[in-house]
Scaffold this active site. Structure first.
Site, mmCIF file in Angstrom:
data_model
loop_
_atom_site.group_PDB
_atom_site.id
_atom_site.type_symbol
_atom_site.label_atom_id
_atom_site.label_comp_id
_atom_site.label_asym_id
_atom_site.label_seq_id
_atom_site.Cartn_x
_atom_site.Cartn_y
_atom_site.Cartn_z
ATOM 1 N N ASP A 188 11.243 29.475 62.000
ATOM 2 C CA ASP A 188 10.511 28.225 61.778
ATOM 3 C C ASP A 188 9.075 28.243 62.307
ATOM 4 O O ASP A 188 8.480 27.188 62.514
ATOM 5 C CB ASP A 188 11.281 27.054 62.428
ATOM 6 C CG ASP A 188 11.502 27.263 63.916
ATOM 7 O OD1 ASP A 188 11.232 28.362 64.428
ATOM 8 O OD2 ASP A 188 11.951 26.300 64.574
ATOM 9 N N ARG B 34 16.948 25.889 78.458
ATOM 10 C CA ARG B 34 15.922 24.927 78.043
ATOM 11 C C ARG B 34 15.649 24.099 79.294
ATOM 12 O O ARG B 34 16.539 23.415 79.786
ATOM 13 C CB ARG B 34 16.427 24.066 76.884
ATOM 14 C CG ARG B 34 16.627 24.870 75.605
ATOM 15 C CD ARG B 34 16.909 23.959 74.419
ATOM 16 N NE ARG B 34 16.826 24.704 73.168
ATOM 17 C CZ ARG B 34 17.880 25.166 72.505
ATOM 18 N NH1 ARG B 34 19.090 24.941 72.948
ATOM 19 N NH2 ARG B 34 17.721 25.827 71.372
ATOM 20 N N GLY C 146 16.907 28.757 72.573
ATOM 21 C CA GLY C 146 18.131 29.343 72.019
ATOM 22 C C GLY C 146 18.012 30.855 71.947
ATOM 23 O O GLY C 146 16.960 31.380 71.583
ATOM 24 N N THR D 146 13.764 33.587 67.653
ATOM 25 C CA THR D 146 14.620 32.461 67.258
ATOM 26 C C THR D 146 15.244 32.772 65.905
ATOM 27 O O THR D 146 14.567 33.350 65.042
ATOM 28 C CB THR D 146 13.837 31.131 67.164
ATOM 29 O OG1 THR D 146 14.630 30.165 66.446
ATOM 30 C CG2 THR D 146 12.503 31.255 66.448
ATOM 31 N N ARG E 78 17.592 24.162 62.745
ATOM 32 C CA ARG E 78 16.909 22.916 63.152
ATOM 33 C C ARG E 78 16.288 22.242 61.925
ATOM 34 O O ARG E 78 16.963 22.021 60.960
ATOM 35 C CB ARG E 78 15.853 23.205 64.223
ATOM 36 C CG ARG E 78 16.455 23.316 65.603
ATOM 37 C CD ARG E 78 15.436 23.101 66.679
ATOM 38 N NE ARG E 78 14.424 24.147 66.632
ATOM 39 C CZ ARG E 78 13.289 24.115 67.291
ATOM 40 N NH1 ARG E 78 13.009 23.069 68.048
ATOM 41 N NH2 ARG E 78 12.440 25.102 67.222
ATOM 42 N N ASP F 40 15.829 30.687 63.728
ATOM 43 C CA ASP F 40 15.435 29.654 62.763
ATOM 44 C C ASP F 40 14.352 30.063 61.761
ATOM 45 O O ASP F 40 14.215 29.454 60.715
ATOM 46 C CB ASP F 40 14.948 28.400 63.504
ATOM 47 C CG ASP F 40 16.034 27.787 64.376
ATOM 48 O OD1 ASP F 40 17.225 28.093 64.136
ATOM 49 O OD2 ASP F 40 15.702 27.009 65.289
ATOM 50 N N ASP G 65 9.011 27.673 69.395
ATOM 51 C CA ASP G 65 7.807 26.864 69.631
ATOM 52 C C ASP G 65 7.804 26.123 70.973
ATOM 53 O O ASP G 65 6.767 26.006 71.624
ATOM 54 C CB ASP G 65 7.538 25.911 68.455
ATOM 55 C CG ASP G 65 8.721 25.031 68.120
ATOM 56 O OD1 ASP G 65 9.796 25.178 68.751
ATOM 57 O OD2 ASP G 65 8.583 24.188 67.211
#
Ligand code: F6P
Length: 320
Positions: free
Chosen positions: A130, A72, A11, A126, A172, A128, A103
């Site tokens: 995360d 992706r 993304g 990202t 996510r 996120d 990741d």
């Protein structure tokens, strides 16, 4: 090392362009040839590669998205796909690869290093936030500001109608966007995958707030928990208070990067190139206590992320 490549994958995130710019300009500063690989690992397999120079990255630091495009790649998940990718890298003489992404993108870099000995460095890009090894990922700060802007607007209409407003944000499985914007946006409740929540308690809080004279009630919901529409209906049924759901979606991925993301991306991009010049490989760069750090990619991917409990508890206290 004479030639390096750079790609963005997964993304997109605001600030990726600033990172590309830093990789290209630091690469040129170090006397390297820098090649841009388009459309992530798909573009690598298909040889969508071009020479970059100072001019190809001018006027992009302020732009959202990624000038290299992103994807992706299913094909890259296969051994055959990766072999093709490696052959393309050899044809173009690319000896080191900088991968900007999350990741999944890092796993791709790790495989290229392990299977073919290619030198790779990962940059966390990202919204996120995360990745456990770094305090922040590129794009997270801008995404927070986008969410805050939306929350401010929703507050106006929620207050006018004295409604409950549920805002579902991305991330996510990670609740950081909801957690940070919930705190910064003065929300009444934050629902994230990392923390248990009790629906009856939530409704009780909403009713108590109403009784105390609150004009609206704002709930930040992480997509990892999900189901904003359904939750809004249930809350309305139980509390009798008009409730609306807003799913912010991909708007959170766009926009001009914040100053924080531009500075972070510039620092990380530059460091990634320095590491390649030092002969390092299979490392990812990040930021810890405002210092640029790098760690082994396997270690980074194995680290388990913990949510910021302190912020969660603080938001609860301040929301009352
Ligand atoms: O990883 C970034 C992210 O925006 C997540 O927050 C979200 O779950 C996902 O990507 C959406 O992916 P796509 O752009 O493929 O719909």
């Amino acid at each position: 090392m004479r030639t390096i490549g750079v790609l963005t994958s997964g993304g997109d995130a605001p600030g990726m362009n600033a990172a590309i710019r830093a990789v290209v300009r630091m690469g040129i500063h170090k006397g390297l040839r820098v090649m841009g690989i388009q459309r992530g690992y798909n573009g690598l397999i298909n040889g969508e590669i071009y020479d970059m120079n100072r001019a190809t990255v001018s006027d992009i630091i302020q732009r959202g998205g990624t000038i290299l495009k992103t994807a992706r790649s299913e094909e890259f998940r296969t051994e055959e796909g990766r072999k093709k990718a490696y052959n393309v890298l050899k044809v173009f003489g690319i000896e080191g690869l900088v991968v900007i992404g999350g990741d999944g993108s890092f796993t791709g870099a790790q495989k290229l290093s392990q299977e073919f000995g290619l030198k790779t460095i990962g940059i966390p890009g990202t919204i996120d936030n995360d990745l456990a090894y770094t305090d922040y990922t590129i794009g997270f700060d801008t995404a927070q500001n986008t969410v805050l802007d939306a929350i401010n607007k929703l507050r106006d209409t929620s207050t006018s109608h004295e409604r409950v407003s549920i805002v579902e944000v991305m991330g996510r499985r990670c609740g950081d966007i909801a957690l940070y914007t919930g705190l910064a946006g003065g929300s009444e409740s934050i629902i994230i995958p990392e923390e248990d929540y009790n629906f009856d308690e939530l409704c009780k809080t909403i009713i108590e707030g109403k009784v105390r004279g609150k004009l609206h009630n704002l709930i930040l919901l992480a997509e990892g928990v999900g189901g904003a529409e359904e939750m809004a209906k249930k809350i309305q049924d139980v509390t009798g208070i008009d409730t609306r759901a807003t799913v912010l979606g991909h708007i959170q991925r766009g926009g001009s990067p914040s100053a924080f993301d531009r500075v972070l991306a510039s620092r990380l991009g530059a460091r990634a190139v320095e590491l390649l010049c030092e002969g390092k490989s299979q490392r990812v760069v990040g930021i810890k206590d405002n210092k640029i750090v790098d760690i082994d990619i396997n270690e980074a991917l194995a680290m388990k992320r913990e949510s910021n409990r302190e912020l969660y508890e603080l938001a609860k206290i301040l929301s009352y």
